[in-house]
Design a protein around this motif. Structure first.
Motif, short mmCIF file in Angstrom:
data_model
loop_
_atom_site.label_atom_id
_atom_site.label_comp_id
_atom_site.label_asym_id
_atom_site.label_seq_id
_atom_site.Cartn_x
_atom_site.Cartn_y
_atom_site.Cartn_z
N SER A 94 0.84 -1.55 0.45
CA SER A 94 0.18 -0.06 -0.05
C SER A 94 1.28 1.32 0.16
CB SER A 94 -0.94 -0.21 1.27
OG SER A 94 -2.00 -1.40 1.56
N ASN A 95 2.13 1.01 0.84
CA ASN A 95 2.97 2.60 1.32
C ASN A 95 3.88 2.24 1.87
OD1 ASN A 95 3.69 5.18 1.32
ND2 ASN A 95 2.45 6.12 1.66
N GLU A 97 6.84 3.38 2.08
CA GLU A 97 7.66 4.81 3.49
C GLU A 97 6.77 5.02 4.26
OE1 GLU A 97 9.79 7.13 3.80
OE2 GLU A 97 10.19 6.08 2.53
#
Length: 334
Positions: A205-206, A208
């Motif tokens: 999803s993300n 970072e």
């Protein structure tokens, strides 16, 4: 003063269909394929043929479960077919040299983990795109398999226990199918019930954001390729046990079938969303189509055309319909 009104509750059926549209669509497509081939060829629904379908689909399902994890992180592994071929050929060579088959199985699983781990290291820690790393792996591993066998098939002899893994039955069900089902159940549990599964989804999803909240994002990213390598080891063993030989030509086009099964099942190519049950249905759909075309005496090469078409349609539906919050019927008004 602004007056607010409560949003009217939508139809529960419409909400259910909207929330599970991808799995329902592949389930419907699978049922239609079974019905289509069952009507056109009377031998398709014979128990012997159905058992043959699940036996042949087992290696694809095993790797597709692992590929679901890979694609959920936003990556892809194009090397799985070549990895299966190399491990398949290596197992045959080692057993032909007299290595006991249980030890050969353990070594092949370790070999798959090492190869997958190396690719995962390049992807996660060196920042090289997964497409490039695994495309290179596709060429390197297939070339290594060809060099090892010199293009010949290596027969496996005097390994009845090993052959049972590919040809045996338990309560009338093929052993490879039971192994694949157990792995699919394990994949389902991992994705829904474990911290690791949630981390895989978070990285996709993300990445970072996952790293900033303290998740070992790089380790998780590298690990899914190691899992894929182990799955390739299992698939290679099942293929060698069923055919009684190892060959550098094994698993040709395997990666296309695996990727098609995963994306057809609804796992997002953009990462962050997975459907393990959809992967199982996608695998069986690919297997049914391949078997049905053969029974209809259609060229097996046509299966590649169908597989490519399925991938294209699945990606189109994935990105144009489902990723845009498609809902059955009218959109709800806020």
């Amino acid at each position: 003063m602004v007056a607010y009104t409560e949003r009217q509750a939508g139809s529960k059926l419409a909400d259910f269909i909207g929330d599970h549209a991808q799995v329902l669509s592949i389930a419907t497509f699978f049922a239609l394929c079974v019905l289509f081939f069952g009507v056109l060829t009377p031998t398709f629904l014979n128990m012997g043929n159905l058992l043959n379908i699940v036996r042949q689909a087992a290696p694809i399902m095993v790797v597709a479960v692992a590929m679901t994890l890979v694609i959920t992180t936003g990556g892809i592994d194009l090397s799985v077919g070549s990895m299966v071929a190399l491990i398949n050929a290596t197992a045959a060579v080692l057993m032909a040299m007299g290595l006991p088959w249980p030890l050969a199985i353990v070594l092949m699983l370790i070999m798959g983990a090492v190869i997958g781990g190396i690719q995962g290291w390049f992807i996660a820690y060196q920042g090289i795109p997964a497409f490039i790393v695994t495309l290179a792996g596709l060429s390197i591993l297939r070339g290594a398999a060809l060099y090892l066998t010199e293009g010949y098939s290596i027969p496996i002899r005097d390994a009845d226990g090993f052959f049972w893994l590919g040809r045996g039955e338990i309560f009338g069900l093929p052993v490879p199918a039971l192994i694949a089902i157990l792995i699919a159940i394990a994949g389902f549990v991992v994705m829904l019930r474990t911290q690791y599964g949630r981390q895989v989804i978070a990285v996709g999803s993300n990445m970072e954001a996952a790293r900033r909240v303290g998740m070992p994002a790089l380790k998780v990213l590298a690990s899914v390729y190691m899992v894929a390598g182990i799955a390739c080891g299992v698939a290679a063993i099942l293929i060698a046990a069923r055919l009684g030989s190892g060959s550098s030509n094994a698993a040709q086009g395997f990666e296309l079938q695996v990727i098609a099964a995963v994306v057809l099942g609804g796992t997002s190519l953009l990462g962050g969303k997975a459907s393990m049950f959809g992967t199982v249905l996608g695998t069986m759909t690919i297997a049914v189509i391949g078997n049905g075309l053969i029974l209809l005496h259609i060229s097996p090469f046509f299966t590649q055309i169908v597989t490519g078409t399925i991938i294209l349609i699945a990606i189109w539906m994935n990105t144009r319909l489902f990723e845009r919050n498609w809902r059955f019927g009218k959109r709800k008004k806020a």
